[in-house]
Each structure stands twice: as structure tokens, then as C-alpha cells.
Design a protein around this motif. Structure first.
Motif, PDB file in Angstrom:
ATOM      1  N   GLY A  78      42.035  41.978 117.997  1.00  0.00           N
ATOM      2  CA  GLY A  78      41.018  41.000 117.628  1.00  0.00           C
ATOM      3  C   GLY A  78      40.557  40.092 118.766  1.00  0.00           C
ATOM      4  N   ARG A  79      41.018  40.364 120.007  1.00  0.00           N
ATOM      5  CA  ARG A  79      40.550  39.559 121.139  1.00  0.00           C
ATOM      6  C   ARG A  79      39.164  40.046 121.554  1.00  0.00           C
ATOM      7  NH1 ARG A  79      46.267  39.197 122.692  1.00  0.00           N
ATOM      8  NH2 ARG A  79      46.111  41.456 122.861  1.00  0.00           N
ATOM      9  N   PHE A  91      38.815  36.746 117.488  1.00  0.00           N
ATOM     10  CA  PHE A  91      37.621  36.678 116.656  1.00  0.00           C
ATOM     11  C   PHE A  91      37.872  35.847 115.392  1.00  0.00           C
ATOM     12  CE2 PHE A  91      34.901  38.768 113.341  1.00  0.00           C
ATOM     13  CZ  PHE A  91      33.721  38.207 113.774  1.00  0.00           C
ATOM     14  N   PHE A  92      39.094  35.945 114.856  1.00  0.00           N
ATOM     15  CA  PHE A  92      39.418  35.191 113.626  1.00  0.00           C
ATOM     16  C   PHE A  92      39.184  33.688 113.811  1.00  0.00           C
ATOM     17  CE2 PHE A  92      43.045  37.977 114.840  1.00  0.00           C
ATOM     18  CZ  PHE A  92      42.579  39.128 114.248  1.00  0.00           C
ATOM     19  N   ASP A  93      39.385  33.221 115.038  1.00  0.00           N
ATOM     20  CA  ASP A  93      39.261  31.784 115.277  1.00  0.00           C
ATOM     21  C   ASP A  93      37.832  31.281 115.107  1.00  0.00           C
ATOM     22  OD1 ASP A  93      41.917  31.710 115.750  1.00  0.00           O
ATOM     23  OD2 ASP A  93      41.748  31.767 117.942  1.00  0.00           O
ATOM     24  N   LEU A  94      36.869  32.223 115.145  1.00  0.00           N
ATOM     25  CA  LEU A  94      35.463  31.818 115.020  1.00  0.00           C
ATOM     26  C   LEU A  94      34.976  31.995 113.576  1.00  0.00           C
ATOM     27  CD1 LEU A  94      34.169  33.624 118.198  1.00  0.00           C
ATOM     28  CD2 LEU A  94      34.812  31.236 117.973  1.00  0.00           C
ATOM     29  N   ASN A 133      38.595  30.081 105.474  1.00  0.00           N
ATOM     30  CA  ASN A 133      39.100  30.751 104.265  1.00  0.00           C
ATOM     31  C   ASN A 133      39.192  32.265 104.446  1.00  0.00           C
ATOM     32  OD1 ASN A 133      39.073  28.291 102.813  1.00  0.00           O
ATOM     33  ND2 ASN A 133      36.841  28.509 102.666  1.00  0.00           N
ATOM     34  N   GLN A 134      38.520  32.758 105.480  1.00  0.00           N
ATOM     35  CA  GLN A 134      38.430  34.212 105.658  1.00  0.00           C
ATOM     36  C   GLN A 134      39.435  34.734 106.674  1.00  0.00           C
ATOM     37  OE1 GLN A 134      36.421  36.269 104.022  1.00  0.00           O
ATOM     38  NE2 GLN A 134      35.401  34.675 102.847  1.00  0.00           N
ATOM     39  N   LYS A 135      40.033  33.822 107.439  1.00  0.00           N
ATOM     40  CA  LYS A 135      40.881  34.236 108.551  1.00  0.00           C
ATOM     41  C   LYS A 135      41.929  35.254 108.124  1.00  0.00           C
ATOM     42  CE  LYS A 135      40.648  30.459 111.784  1.00  0.00           C
ATOM     43  NZ  LYS A 135      41.314  29.363 112.432  1.00  0.00           N
ATOM     44  N   GLN A 136      42.605  34.908 107.024  1.00  0.00           N
ATOM     45  CA  GLN A 136      43.700  35.750 106.568  1.00  0.00           C
ATOM     46  C   GLN A 136      43.209  37.155 106.216  1.00  0.00           C
ATOM     47  OE1 GLN A 136      46.699  34.879 106.858  1.00  0.00           O
ATOM     48  NE2 GLN A 136      47.612  36.697 105.926  1.00  0.00           N
ATOM     49  N   SER A 137      42.078  37.215 105.479  1.00  0.00           N
ATOM     50  CA  SER A 137      41.616  38.529 105.038  1.00  0.00           C
ATOM     51  C   SER A 137      41.071  39.354 106.214  1.00  0.00           C
ATOM     52  CB  SER A 137      40.583  38.392 103.925  1.00  0.00           C
ATOM     53  OG  SER A 137      39.441  37.769 104.414  1.00  0.00           O
ATOM     54  N   ILE A 138      40.487  38.694 107.200  1.00  0.00           N
ATOM     55  CA  ILE A 138      40.011  39.444 108.371  1.00  0.00           C
ATOM     56  C   ILE A 138      41.204  39.966 109.173  1.00  0.00           C
ATOM     57  CG2 ILE A 138      38.655  39.332 110.490  1.00  0.00           C
ATOM     58  CD1 ILE A 138      37.145  36.996 109.107  1.00  0.00           C
ATOM     59  N   PHE A 139      42.212  39.127 109.259  1.00  0.00           N
ATOM     60  CA  PHE A 139      43.421  39.538 109.968  1.00  0.00           C
ATOM     61  C   PHE A 139      44.013  40.787 109.295  1.00  0.00           C
ATOM     62  CE2 PHE A 139      48.016  39.361 110.641  1.00  0.00           C
ATOM     63  CZ  PHE A 139      48.047  39.395 112.025  1.00  0.00           C
ATOM     64  N   LEU A 152      30.011  32.242 110.051  1.00  0.00           N
ATOM     65  CA  LEU A 152      30.458  32.163 111.431  1.00  0.00           C
ATOM     66  C   LEU A 152      30.487  30.677 111.776  1.00  0.00           C
ATOM     67  CD1 LEU A 152      31.015  33.822 114.053  1.00  0.00           C
ATOM     68  CD2 LEU A 152      28.621  33.505 114.604  1.00  0.00           C
ATOM     69  N   VAL A 153      31.593  30.250 112.354  1.00  0.00           N
ATOM     70  CA  VAL A 153      31.749  28.830 112.637  1.00  0.00           C
ATOM     71  C   VAL A 153      31.099  28.516 113.986  1.00  0.00           C
ATOM     72  CG1 VAL A 153      33.419  26.994 113.019  1.00  0.00           C
ATOM     73  CG2 VAL A 153      33.863  28.748 111.302  1.00  0.00           C
TER      74      VAL A 153
END
Lengths: 123, 481
Positions: free
Chosen positions: B155-156, B180-183, B187-193, B212-213
Motif C-alpha cells: 500500500g505504499r 495509501f490508507f493514510d489518505l 472509516n474506510q482505512k480498515q476495510s481498504i487494508f 479522499l482526505v
């Protein structure tokens, strides 16, 4: 013996209004709020004329008119009172030409017009 | 000596020289060509006579000598005895296409040098081609108006195109090496991971929507994302390609389309509305006329005033329901919504039309409140469309059954009619845009396709069942909270 008028409308307030216009003119009023009720009352009573709504919960106003004609073998005196149609509405025009209804009164109406129609057809 | 006569050696040497697939020239300190191999003669379209013994500037075009400075280099090599290697030369002999050479100048015996010219035209052309294709691909990615980025399998972020820079406000330099998860929406971080973990082994691509943040955190943008795994020749996931589309524009169009479809639905209901509003108007009008009469009893006067008030209220409720429905709901945020309340409100709005067509609606519920995550205006539009379709399918009256059941974490809203049904061949495409069975001018054919898009947005599904002549059932499934 006063003449009897049949008022058919599913809206009780409309029946109340029409009764309060017709009765002071020296007529008796019978009210029906469904098509079935109207057919039953028509079959078992003697009416000088009928004021008929176009849309009832169980039947179309014109179906009641057809039933009335079928039952009597002639064109009974029926005036359609409706907010659904307008005077030059093809449905209304066709029903008048076919003799199913004699006249048409759009809602809302002036009480005076209703009395004129009443007088005209009960003379 | 190598054990054979000199002329034999010279002969062998010449054969060897001619076998070399490079051009070889021996040049003396006066810059005269002393010897040359066949390869050079072939490439330069020259003969032995017109080359050997000639000065360099007779053998090579002046322009090459000037551009390469080869004479100067030869002098240097002769002086310091140091070889010069890997210089580039473009050579065009008369009548043949341009060739590209790498040449080396090597000290050779006394006061002579060897000029070796290697023809690299083909390699050069190939590497140019590779560069061109690479450049083309890069410019495709760069010119795309969609976000195109790649990450390693963890995910880098590896690449980040200009659309990504523009939409996020972060430069490629800012995000280089970041996860990428950091952006992504917190609430979505976990599911994207988790999706990344799955993509390491699976060969599927994933489609999803989330925000997208952006750096200032004020204007997060909703993006539709597609994640695809990049595989090497052994089918190992070496990275992930992520394509993201800004949904703002699409959402705006969807909003307009839904709005125009709502107005179409209102047109369908016009007849019912007219009937329902004119009744209370007629009551008010006649009652007001009674009030003008004299004499009039106090009781009757009161009764008339009451009837007027009640019927104005009735008409007003009908109008209010319509206003509520026709108003464009700019509110598109998913919030907690009571599905049953939405369903009942919608039934109320179409009840006029149902009544006019002698249609009875029956609602059967397991619960009186059912919470879902959604936009109530949009859900209302879905129910409205389905109910109006059912009403249209029963021109001579009938019944509509609304059954709400909860199965595990999903709610199924089943809306059945007793109408004409849907022909088997049309069942597959009733959710397609512009599919309509209505006569021209009576339906846009967008109703159910809009329902479909709204239900999809609510992470649900919508299906139709029907047998022609035996009514139709629309099943809407939504996740419950």
C-alpha cells in the motif's frame, strides 16, 4: 309527498353539503357513499334524479349510470358532479351523447347552479 | 611469429577483420586510411580503391568530421596513447538510410590508430521505441482526468498522476512512500487494508466509493475507486493499480435526472391530485355560500365554519406531501432513516391516485420502526416509482401488497401488484435506462433505472419477478442498521 333525490359521493362532507342545498328546496335526500350502496338504493327506491360522483372507491360513476339504465330500461335522470373531469372532457361529452348522464357539474360549484339544475330536472 | 608464413598470417588477419560485424579502419598520423575491412566498405558504399590511402576527409563527409571532432580525438589518442571509447556518430552514406554508430579509437602499432565503428542503429531504434512507448504511457496516465496511482503490495504509493495531485492537493513528492490508507476516509482505512490483504492472493479487482482526505480536511471529495492487482509472470501480486473518479460531476447529473424523473411522476399523479383537492374545495366553496345566506342558525353557521377549516386542512396536506416530494433534496448524506416511516409517507402521496383507480394498498410489517442508513428523499423516490408502476399496471383496479421482512442483517421490501405483469422478455431490461412499456409521452423509461442507481448507492439490490398476466413483484433489499 316530497320528491326524493339520490346523492352519490364517497366524501361524507360533500354529501352533507349537497343535502343542505337540496333539502331546503323541499326535497328529500338519500345518500350513498359507495357504488354498491348506490346501486342497491337505486334498485330499491324511487328517485326523481341522481347526483353522481365520477370516482367511487369500488366503482366508476359511469358504471353506476349504466347499471341504472340497465335496471330501468331507460335513461334515468343523472347529473354527474365531479372534480376529476371538466365540462368539455371527452369522457363527459361521450357519456352525455350516449344518454348515460343528462348534465355535468364541476366541483367546486355555486350552490345556485346546483339548485338551477335540481329545479330544471325535477319540474 | 605464429608458425605460418607472413602472407598467410596477413591473409588470416584480413579474413578475421572482414568477419568482424563492425567497421574497422586503420588510420595513420597524417589521417590517411591505411587499411579498411569489408564491413566499412559495405556500409559506406565505397570501394577499396576510393578509401585506402585516402585522407580521412575524403572518406568521411565533412559534416561528420566537424560534428564529431574525430580528427582532433585521433591526434589526442596518437599523442597520449589512451583509447577513446563509446562515442556516438550518425553517418549517412549516399543512397542509404541514416545509420548510427558507436565508435572507439584505439592506439594501434606505432603512430597509427584503429577506428572501430559499431552499427547500433537497430538497438538505438529499439530503445527509442521503448522510450517513446514509455513516454506515451506516462502521458496517458498524466493526461487522464481520473486519479491513477500505483502502490506496492503493502500500500505504499509509488506513482501519483497529475489528476491525483489536482484533486487531492498533494504533490507526487508529498505522497511518495506514504501508505495509501493514510489518505483515505478514516472509516474506510480498515476495510481498504483488508482489501489489500485479499488482493495479495486473489486475482480480483475491487470497486468501492469513499472520500479522499485532502490536506486542509475541509473539502473531502467522494471518489469511485477501482483497485486492481498488478501481477508478475508468476502471478504474484507486485503492486496495486488504483483508479479513482471524482463523483462530484456525476452526482450533480444524477441529481438533475432524479429531479426531472420526480416531476414526471408528479405528472402521472395529476389526475388523482385534481380530484382530491377539488373535493375539499367544493365543500369550502358551498359552505361559504351557506354562510352568506340569511337567516342562518348559529349551529349551522358553526358547522359550516368547521367544515371549511377541516377541508382547507385536507387540501393543504395533499399539497404539502406533493411539495415535499417535488422539492429537490440536495441532502445526499446518508443518515439514519426509519424505512417504515418513509414507506408510509410514500403510500400517503400515491393514495390519491390509487383511490381514483380503485386500488387498495395493504402494508404488512414485522416491526413498526426499521432503521437503515440512507437518504429519505431518495428512498421515497424509489418507493414512489415502484408504487406508481404498480398503479399504472392496474388501470381497472386491483391490490398492492407491501411486505417488509427482515432476514439477518437485511430488510426485504416486497411490493406486489395484481396487474398485467411484465412479459418474460422484458424482465431482464426493465432496469435499463429509457426502457418503457408506456405509450410515447407517458413515461421517460428512467424510473426504474433511477431506482436501481439509488438502491445501489444504498448498498442494496432491486429485482423484479413476474409472470405475464399474473402481476409483478419488485423486491428491494437494503442493509439494516
Amino acid at each position: 309527498m316530497a320528491q326524493v333525490i339520490l346523492v352519490v359521493d364517497d366524501e361524507p362532507d360533500m354529501c352533507w353539503i349537497m343535502s343542505n342545498i337540496i333539502q331546503p328546496q323541499g326535497f328529500n335526500v338519500v345518500v350513498a357513499t359507495t357504488g354498491e350502496d348506490a346501486c342497491f338504493k337505486f334498485a330499491h327506491g324511487e328517485f326523481s334524479m341522481m347526483f353522481l360522483d365520477a370516482k367511487l372507491p369500488d366503482m366508476e360513476g359511469l358504471e353506476i349510470a349504466k347499471y341504472a339504465r340497465h335496471l330501468t330500461g331507460r335513461s334515468p335522470c343523472i347529473v354527474m358532479v365531479s372534480g376529476y373531469h371538466y365540462l368539455d372532457d371527452p369522457v363527459v361529452q361521450k357519456a352525455m351523447i350516449e344518454g348515460l348522464i343528462r348534465d355535468f357539474l364541476p366541483k367546486p360549484f355555486s350552490n345556485e347552479d346546483l339548485i338551477k339544475i335540481l329545479r330544471f330536472y325535477t319540474q | 611469429m605464429l608458425g605460418f608464413p607472413l602472407n598467410d598470417f596477413e591473409f588470416q588477419y584480413e579474413k578475421l577483420l572482414n568477419a568482424i560485424p563492425s567497421s574497422v579502419l586503420i588510420i595513420d598520423k597524417k589521417l590517411h586510411v591505411r587499411s579498411v575491412n569489408d564491413n566499412f566498405l559495405l556500409k559506406s558504399q565505397r570501394t577499396q580503391e576510393s578509401t585506402v590511402g585516402r585522407s580521412l576527409n575524403e572518406v568521411f563527409p565533412l559534416v561528420i568530421l566537424q560534428s564529431t571532432g574525430i580528427e582532433e580525438i585521433i591526434h589526442q589518442v596518437l599523442q597520449n596513447g589512451m583509447a577513446v571509447k563509446g562515442q556516438k556518430m550518425t553517418y549517412r552514406a549516399p543512397g542509404v538510410p541514416i545509420r548510427i554508430y558507436y565508435y572507439s579509437i584505439l592506439p594501434f602499432m606505432s603512430e597509427q590508430i584503429m577506428l572501430i565503428m559499431e552499427d547500433v542503429t537497430e538497438q538505438f531504434r529499439l530503445s527509442e521505441e521503448v522510450r517513446r512507448v514509455e513516454g506515451h504511457l506516462a502521458s496517458v496516465v498524466e493526461s487522464a482526468s481520473d486519479i491513477v496511482l500505483s502502490t506496492d503490495s503493502e500500500g505504499r504509493i509509488l506513482t501519483w498522476n497529475s489528476a491525483a495531485e489536482k484533486l487531492s492537493g498533494l504533490s507526487a513528492h508529498d505522497v511518495d512512500g506514504r501508505y495509501f490508507f493514510d489518505l483515505c476516509d478514516i472509516n474506510q482505512k480498515q476495510s481498504i487494508f483488508q482489501m489489500y490483504q485479499r488482493m495479495k492472493v486473489a486475482n480480483a479487482s475491487y470497486t468501492t466509493e469513499f472520500h479522499l482526505v485532502t490536506p486542509n480536511n475541509t473539502n473531502n471529495i467522494l471518489i469511485s475507486w477501482v483497485f486492481s492487482a498488478m501481477k508478475d509472470e508468476y502471478f504474484n501480486t507486485v503492486g496495486i493499480v488504483v483508479v479513482g473518479r471524482d463523483l462530484a460531476e456525476r452526482r450533480k447529473l444524477e441529481l438533475q435526472l432524479r429531479q426531472s424523473q420526480k416531476l414526471t411522476a408528479l405528472g402521472v399523479m395529476a389526475g388523482g391530485i385534481a380530484h382530491e383537492i377539488r373535493n375539499p374545495l367544493a365543500v369550502c366553496s358551498s359552505a361559504a355560500q351557506f354562510l352568506q345566506q340569511t337567516p342562518i342558525s348559529e349551529d349551522f353557521q358553526q358547522e359550516c365554519a368547521r367544515k371549511i377549516q377541516v377541508n382547507i386542512q385536507k387540501a393543504s396536506v395533499i399539497i404539502e406531501n406533493l411539495l415535499r416530494f417535488s422539492r429537490s433534496s440536495l441532502d445526499t448524506d446518508m443518515v439514519e432513516v426509519d424505512l417504515i416511516a418513509v414507506l408510509k409517507d410514500t403510500m400517503e402521496i400515491v393514495s390519491n391516485q390509487a383511490k381514483v383507480q380503485k386500488i387498495k394498498m395493504h402494508l404488512s410489517l414485522q416491526r413498526t420502526i426499521l432503521l437503515v442508513s440512507g437518504v429519505s428523499g431518495l428512498l421515497q423516490q424509489v418507493f414512489m416509482n415502484v408504487l406508481l408502476n404498480a398503479i399504472n399496471a392496474m388501470p381497472t383496479g386491483g391490490d398492492i401488497y407491501l411486505v417488509v421482512t427482515v432476514v439477518e442483517d437485511r430488510v426485504i421490501i416486497s411490493i406486489s401488484d395484481t396487474g398485467i405483469g411484465i412479459p418474460a422478455g422484458e424482465l431482464d431490461n426493465i432496469f435499463d435506462p429509457f426502457h418503457t412499456s408506456s405509450p410515447i409521452g407517458q413515461g421517460t423509461g428512467l424510473g426504474l433505472s433511477i431506482c436501481y442507481s439509488i438502491i445501489r448507492q444504498h448498498l442494496g439490490s432491486i429485482q423484479a419477478e413476474s409472470r405475464f398476466g399474473q402481476g409483478a413483484t419488485i423486491n428491494i433489499t437494503l442493509p439494516v442498521l
